[in-house]
Design a protein around this motif. Structure first.
Motif, PDB file in Angstrom:
ATOM      1  N   GLY A  54       0.812  -1.211   0.000  1.00 44.93           N
ATOM      2  CA  GLY A  54       0.000   0.000   0.000  1.00 44.93           C
ATOM      3  C   GLY A  54       0.844   1.258   0.000  1.00 44.93           C
ATOM      4  O   GLY A  54       0.478   2.265  -0.617  1.00 44.93           O
ATOM      5  N   ALA A  55       1.993   1.208   0.691  1.00 44.38           N
ATOM      6  CA  ALA A  55       2.876   2.375   0.740  1.00 44.38           C
ATOM      7  C   ALA A  55       3.367   2.750  -0.651  1.00 44.38           C
ATOM      8  O   ALA A  55       3.525   3.930  -0.973  1.00 44.38           O
ATOM      9  N   PHE A  56       3.597   1.743  -1.489  1.00 43.39           N
ATOM     10  CA  PHE A  56       4.050   2.007  -2.853  1.00 43.39           C
ATOM     11  C   PHE A  56       2.879   2.365  -3.769  1.00 43.39           C
ATOM     12  O   PHE A  56       3.005   3.217  -4.643  1.00 43.39           O
ATOM     13  N   VAL A  61      -3.715  -2.233  -0.034  1.00 45.93           N
ATOM     14  CA  VAL A  61      -3.517  -3.414  -0.867  1.00 45.93           C
ATOM     15  C   VAL A  61      -3.744  -4.682  -0.045  1.00 45.93           C
ATOM     16  O   VAL A  61      -4.381  -5.619  -0.502  1.00 45.93           O
ATOM     17  N   ASN A  62      -3.237  -4.679   1.179  1.00 49.09           N
ATOM     18  CA  ASN A  62      -3.351  -5.868   2.032  1.00 49.09           C
ATOM     19  C   ASN A  62      -4.506  -5.757   3.030  1.00 49.09           C
ATOM     20  O   ASN A  62      -4.387  -6.117   4.198  1.00 49.09           O
ATOM     21  N   GLN A  78      -2.004  -0.050  15.460  1.00 46.29           N
ATOM     22  CA  GLN A  78      -1.756   1.142  14.647  1.00 46.29           C
ATOM     23  C   GLN A  78      -1.355   0.681  13.254  1.00 46.29           C
ATOM     24  O   GLN A  78      -0.646  -0.317  13.095  1.00 46.29           O
ATOM     25  N   LEU A  79      -1.836   1.410  12.235  1.00 52.36           N
ATOM     26  CA  LEU A  79      -1.651   0.975  10.842  1.00 52.36           C
ATOM     27  C   LEU A  79      -1.137   2.115   9.974  1.00 52.36           C
ATOM     28  O   LEU A  79      -1.639   3.237  10.024  1.00 52.36           O
ATOM     29  N   GLY A  80      -0.137   1.811   9.157  1.00 52.80           N
ATOM     30  CA  GLY A  80       0.359   2.747   8.166  1.00 52.80           C
ATOM     31  C   GLY A  80       0.544   2.055   6.834  1.00 52.80           C
ATOM     32  O   GLY A  80       0.502   0.830   6.732  1.00 52.80           O
ATOM     33  N   GLY A  81       0.773   2.871   5.796  1.00 49.82           N
ATOM     34  CA  GLY A  81       1.034   2.321   4.469  1.00 49.82           C
ATOM     35  C   GLY A  81      -0.078   2.612   3.482  1.00 49.82           C
ATOM     36  O   GLY A  81      -1.103   1.931   3.492  1.00 49.82           O
TER      37      GLY A  81
END
Length: 245
Positions: A54-56, A61-62, A78-81
């Motif tokens: 997802g970061a890219f 995405v996941n 906590q979630l990032g990307g």
């Protein structure tokens, strides 16, 4: 100080990268939910999850893997990307994420961070990933001309819950956390800082505990937990100040 076990997601699997390079990924588990449950059973009080794809891609995405983690644990996550707009923030908070991490968006669209903090108090963290002290974005593929400290200072009065500071040069390399740079950043701002990148041993955690008064409130560990260099229960004891003499 809180220990955040890291679950980095790539292709639906739990992986760890070396220096943030997607082609240098080591797969540690093909069942993110089970891995999350294992961390919770060992005593963790938070989980740190990143959607690497997802970061890219700049979008989730996941998602299925993240939802499997949420369904497997009761501790906050906590979630990032790839979270780059209000809709993405709200969707994940509604799904049960306790804190959303904005990284690339913090550099590209600081007003998004400010507005999100106002709309969701205590629910927004800023991820600052630095290479040579300069902020890297787009899944670490691009290095900006903005320093980590300058970016952090932009959000001093925004209500950001935490700054997650990652030293990319050490991430996944087990070379030791950059205690000095993390403490320097923490002392220079009023926002709590979470250390990330390079944690290789309990001594790294002890080093961070020695400068806890700087404003470091937590530390993220990934590879060292997966390969057994660090025992999660022991690590928590160190960070709770309850290590056996």
């Amino acid at each position: 100080m809180i220990l955040y076990p890291a679950i980095d997601l790539k292709g639906g699997q739990c992986v760890r990268l070396l220096h943030g390079e997607m082609d240098k990924a080591t797969v540690f588990s093909d069942n993110p939910g089970a891995q999350a449950a294992k961390f919770q059973a060992a005593g963790c009080r938070w989980l740190h999850v990143v959607d690497l794809d997802g970061a890219f891609a700049g979008k989730a995405v996941n998602e299925a893997a993240v939802r499997s983690i949420l369904g497997a644990v009761t501790v906050p996550v906590q979630l990032g990307g790839g979270i780059r707009d209000h809709a993405g923030i709200e969707r994940w908070l509604e799904a049960g994420i306790s804190r959303v991490i904005l990284g690339t968006a913090a550099l590209r669209d600081p007003q998004l961070v400010i507005a999100a903090c106002k709309a969701h108090p205590g629910k927004i963290a800023v991820g600052i990933d630095a290479r040579g002290g300069m902020v890297a974005v787009e899944g670490w593929a691009e290095t900006s001309d903005v320093s980590a400290l300058d970016l952090a200072r932009r959000f001093e009065d925004a209500g950001v819950a935490a700054i997650i500071y990652t030293d990319i040069d050490r991430d996944g390399a087990l070379t030791g956390v950059n205690v000095q740079a993390t403490a320097d950043l923490a002392r220079a701002i009023s926002i709590p800082v979470i250390a990330s990148g390079g944690v290789a041993s309990l001594d790294d955690l002890r080093g961070l505990m020695a400068v806890a008064d700087s404003g470091i409130e937590g530390v993220i560990s990934g590879r060292a937990l997966y390969d057994g260099r660090i025992d999660l229960a022991q690590a928590i004891a160190v960070l709770d100040g309850k290590e056996a003499a």
